[in-house]
Design an enzyme around this catalytic site. Structure first.
Site: not given
Ligand code: GLN
Length: 246
Positions: A94, A128, A194
């Site tokens: 990520c 998101r 993740h």
């Molecule tokens: N900040 C980045 C995004 O939201 C990575 C997020 C994350 O590592 N969960 O795309």
């Protein structure tokens, strides 16, 4: 046989228990009579990546990605690019995956210039992409199905110099539009998956170990392990995601 595992920025890039992946790799080596030496490289560490067999970089929020920029551009960027070109195995998740690309522009227009080791860039959006997901790795990597959890604002676009790690079977992956997930370049494996993704994806964990062992020792004998529980967790999540599609 011993592998040196470097955990880059464990202080800022380590969301949802991403670091559990290192425990998984270490244990899978131990079960086979091998060892891992773990070196942590937080912001400000003077320790180099020299001799690394496997570099792990977890995820972080936009804030943490901005916090590490100063340190990154004080030489860690060049060192990391050199290690990648030298064929060191890298698992980047990520925010750590985005960091290997050219840049990340947050949804409110703040730009983080990253290291450009991989031919990709990321642009954030307000909505998101969150949830359990799964993808199928490229055939050249074994074609295994990987299950994981994603939570990102960034949409990652690959250039012609980076291959996707796989194809999305359920969920969003790189950008929610072109069906690609992650990136593969040399021995770098970048993914949006993740948390401790490796325990429930033992074939993918062994792909990383095999890649690192072959580079270091010219061979990798990975005797099969009893992965019954791991496979049960993996298969249950695949079945759940399939059910949710209908
Ligand atoms: N900040 C980045 C995004 O939201 C990575 C997020 C994350 O590592 N969960 O795309």
């Amino acid at each position: 046989m011993k592998l040196k595992i470097c955990h880059l920025y464990p202080d800022v890039l380590n969301l949802y228990g991403d670091g559990g992946n290192i425990r998984c790799l270490t244990q899978r080596l131990r079960w086979r009579g091998m060892e891992a030496e773990l070196v942590k490289l937080p912001i400000g560490s003077g320790e180099s990546l020299a001799g690394a067999d496997l570099i792990f970089i977890g995820g972080g929020q936009d804030f943490e990605q901005q916090v590490l920029l100063g340190d990154l551009h004080r030489g860690r960027d060049k060192e990391l690019c050199a290690a990648i070109e030298d064929g060191v195995t890298v698992l980047a998740i990520c925010g750590g995956y985005q960091m290997l690309g050219a840049y990340y522009e947050t949804h409110d227009g703040q730009r983080c210039d990253f290291i450009g080791a991989l031919d990709l860039y990321t642009v954030g959006a307000k909505k998101r992409m969150i949830g359990n997901y799964m993808f199928r790795c490229a055939d050249a990597l074994g074609g295994m199905t990987v299950v994981g959890f994603e939570n990102h604002s960034g949409r990652t676009m690959l250039g012609s110099g980076a291959e996707p790690l796989g194809k999305v079977l359920a969920g969003f992956g790189n950008n929610g539009s072109d069906g690609t997930e992650g990136a593969h370049y040399k021995n770098v494996f970048g993914t949006y998956s993740h948390g401790p993704m490796l325990p429930k994806n033992p074939d993918f964990a062994d792909l990383l170990l095999r890649t690192a062992l072959e580079r270091r020792f010219g061979r990798a004998e990975l005797e099969p392990l009893d992965d019954a529980l791991e496979r049960m967790a993996h298969d249950e999540m695949c079945a759940r995601l399939e059910r949710e599609k209908t």
